[in-house]
Design an enzyme around this catalytic site. Structure first.
Site, PDB file in Angstrom:
ATOM      1  N   LYS A 199       0.848  -1.190   0.000  1.00 31.00           N
ATOM      2  CA  LYS A 199       0.000   0.000   0.000  1.00 31.00           C
ATOM      3  C   LYS A 199       0.886   1.244   0.000  1.00 31.00           C
ATOM      4  CE  LYS A 199      -3.829  -2.449   0.728  1.00 31.00           C
ATOM      5  NZ  LYS A 199      -5.000  -2.478  -0.137  1.00 31.00           N
ATOM      6  N   SER A 419      -9.801  -2.902  -6.535  1.00 29.84           N
ATOM      7  CA  SER A 419     -10.455  -3.873  -5.662  1.00 29.84           C
ATOM      8  C   SER A 419     -11.932  -3.603  -5.630  1.00 29.84           C
ATOM      9  CB  SER A 419      -9.875  -3.787  -4.263  1.00 29.84           C
ATOM     10  OG  SER A 419      -8.490  -3.942  -4.342  1.00 29.84           O
TER      11      SER A 419
ATOM     12  N   SER B 102      -1.132  -5.574  -6.380  1.00 28.35           N
ATOM     13  CA  SER B 102      -1.023  -6.501  -5.270  1.00 28.35           C
ATOM     14  C   SER B 102      -1.814  -5.881  -4.134  1.00 28.35           C
ATOM     15  CB  SER B 102       0.445  -6.669  -4.894  1.00 28.35           C
ATOM     16  OG  SER B 102       0.573  -7.705  -3.983  1.00 28.35           O
ATOM     17  N   CYS B 103      -2.930  -6.502  -3.792  1.00 25.91           N
ATOM     18  CA  CYS B 103      -3.881  -5.859  -2.893  1.00 25.91           C
ATOM     19  C   CYS B 103      -3.538  -6.025  -1.431  1.00 25.91           C
ATOM     20  CB  CYS B 103      -5.271  -6.428  -3.102  1.00 25.91           C
ATOM     21  SG  CYS B 103      -5.990  -5.846  -4.623  1.00 25.91           S
ATOM     22  N   VAL B 104      -2.651  -6.919  -1.116  1.00 23.54           N
ATOM     23  CA  VAL B 104      -2.550  -7.323   0.285  1.00 23.54           C
ATOM     24  C   VAL B 104      -1.236  -6.926   0.933  1.00 23.54           C
ATOM     25  CG1 VAL B 104      -4.221  -9.131   0.395  1.00 23.54           C
ATOM     26  CG2 VAL B 104      -2.051  -9.582  -0.689  1.00 23.54           C
TER      27      VAL B 104
END
Lengths: 419, 104
Positions: A199, A419, B102-104
């Site tokens: 993130k 997402s 990459s979401c995590v």
């Protein structure tokens, strides 16, 4: 009697058993949980074992002590899920039929997925994602004279994506404060990602720690193989990183049971609706925790929030109602940064970690995306909350399964539309 | 935002990924490839691009490098030779798809 069958009595499975036993009609429903192991591990504690902060006794309890009365517990391995026949075959060939199946089989490290790792395994290549690995690494560090310590992520996704960062930050503290030989230790962090973390805002904050703590950060490194003899990592584009001691995060995969039962993707994770937690292939199969393929962190906090949502949806399913409870991807993770400090991040599918206060807006006591001593104390206190509240399905006051926007600095934040 | 690629006006993100895959065509693919340092799209490149497009349509999930190997039959070493550095970042951009996150 109808049966709800839970596979796996780890964090997610144990929480589901504790939730459901209070909610379903016992005259109609039998809850059965199957797991092959006797011990339940507090996995976030593994991080502290190599540095001598926790020992085995802090992280191990008997599974039977954590499961509620009124739930049938079977200690056995599972050979196959026969989804079409709505039954599961155990290792001893016994068959268990079910009406609703909850897959909570987690994920595991598979060191053999990267060529060469097995050759150096537990000699100069270690993990801390298993109790055996964490203990072996503690013993190795005890006598280690120094040299180049490389912390390495093989491939995403991994369980607890912040743990490798915490490990390298704690290593810096450990060698400086405890071993007093930091000058003899070179620290290096090797990641396949294009920054320190997935993130962006969080990665920006953490990136500054690397030069401050004198840790070399090597990005975009997709490992091809390990040359265990000459002790180096080799990437697919032929870059090399040498090491004296390699702490690797091996490839994380779902249980082989999922592959045998033909229910998984290429990493044996089960395709799952990211909001309802129902499997995509069978409407009477639900999936929770690390076993899913949803784009949320593989972490205990995620399983905890999912458990509340999934309990509601299973009750709806039982009553032939639409599955209206929706998981928002909420994750909440402490990040140990060494020297008795930690950061805290709180985020979901759409909103990345930002600064703010948690859980009470404007009050805290925890600070988001900021290094504080209170956050560190929160991380340590969390072990007690885990054993006594989380596993038992007792909600934590003021912490809801849906992520709260209040108390967060959200101005100018790009929302993650992917997402 | 809007951008003209190979003479076509298309909608892209700040990083240059197409936001509407309906606007994609092979000329656009070739132009994007040149822009990111791949002078010519060979048969090998097209095999990867077509696999990613088809697999995404089928599974509704962007394939991983592992999946390109297992289901697409393209060795990872070869994938890196075709699209050096970030193979999926490059291949998805050329294929007119969104950036894999990459979401995590």
């Amino acid at each position: 009697m109808k049966r709800i069958l839970i596979l796996g009595a780890g964090t997610a499975g144990t929480m589901m058993a504790n939730h459901l036993v209070k909610k379903v009609n016992k005259n109609e429903w039998l809850i059965t949980i199957v797991d092959q192991y006797e011990k339940h591990y507090y996995q976030p504690g593994f991080l502290f074992i190599p540095f001598g902060i926790y020992s085995e006794k802090d992280v191990i309890k008997e599974k039977t002590d954590l499961l509620p009365k009124g739930v049938e517990y079977i200690q056995a391995s599972v050979e196959l899920i026969e989804a079409e026949k709505k039954q599961v075959i155990l290792g001893d060939a016994k068959t268990i039929p079910y009406d609703i199946l909850i897959i909570a089989t987690g994920c595991e490290i598979v060191p053999g997925e990267v060529e060469g790792v097995d050759q150096g395994w537990r000699k100069d290549i270690f993990d801390f994602y298993t109790i055996e690995g964490a203990v072996a690494l503690r013993d190795k560090l005890k006598d280690w004279e120094g040299g180049k310590l490389v912390v390495h992520i093989s491939e995403m996704p991994i369980k607890c994506p912040v743990a490798p960062l915490e490990f390298v930050f704690l290593a810096d503290w450990f060698f400086r404060e405890k071993k007093k030989n930091r000058k003899k230790v070179e620290l290096c962090y090797v990641t396949p990602l294009d920054s320190a973390f997935t993130k962006q805002k969080c990665a920006d904050v953490l990136s500054d720690y690397f030069p401050q703590k004198n840790i070399d950060l090597i990005k975009n490194f997709s490992v091809s193989h390990v040359d265990a003899e000459s002790r180096k990592l080799v990437s697919l584009d032929d870059r090399e990183v040498t090491y004296d001691l390699l702490v690797t995060i091996p490839v994380n995969m779902g249980s082989k049971l999922i592959a045998r039962s033909d229910l998984g993707d290429d990493l044996n994770f089960v395709p799952t609706d990211k909001h309802t937690l129902q499997s995509k292939a069978y409407e009477n199969i639900f999936v929770i925790g690390d076993a899913t393929d949803i784009p949320a962190s593989k972490a205990g906090s995620v399983a905890h929030f999912e458990a509340e949502i999934l309990t509601d949806n299973i009750l709806s399913y039982i009553n032939n109602k639409p599955l209206t409870a929706s998981f928002d991807g909420h994750a909440n993770c402490f990040i140990e940064s060494g020297y008795n400090k930690a950061l805290l991040i709180d985020f979901n599918y759409e909103i990345e970690p930002v600064e703010g206060t948690f859980p009470l807006p404007g009050i805290g006591p925890f600070s988001l995306l900021k290094e504080t001593r209170i956050n560190h104390l929160g991380k340590l206190a969390f072990r007690h909350i885990y054993w006594n509240m989380l596993l038992k399905g007792i909600p934590i006051p003021t912490v809801s399964p849906d992520m709260k926007k209040s108390g967060k600095k959200l101005e100018g934040l790009a929302v993650d539309v992917q997402s | 935002m809007e951008k003209v690629i190979a003479g076509y006006s298309v909608d892209v993100t700040e990083e240059g990924y197409l936001t509407n895959k309906g606007q994609w065509n092979k000329e656009i693919a070739e132009a994007i490839a040149k822009e990111i340092g791949i002078d010519e799209l060979t048969e090998g490149h097209w095999k990867v691009i077509e696999f990613i497009q088809k697999d995404l349509a089928k599974t509704e999930k962007m394939p991983t490098i592992r999946r390109v190997k297992n289901a697409g039959g393209i060795e990872t070493k070869e994938l890196y030779r075709l699209f050096p550095e970030g193979p999926l970042l490059k291949a998805t951009k050329i294929a007119g798809l969104s950036k894999p996150v990459s979401c995590v």
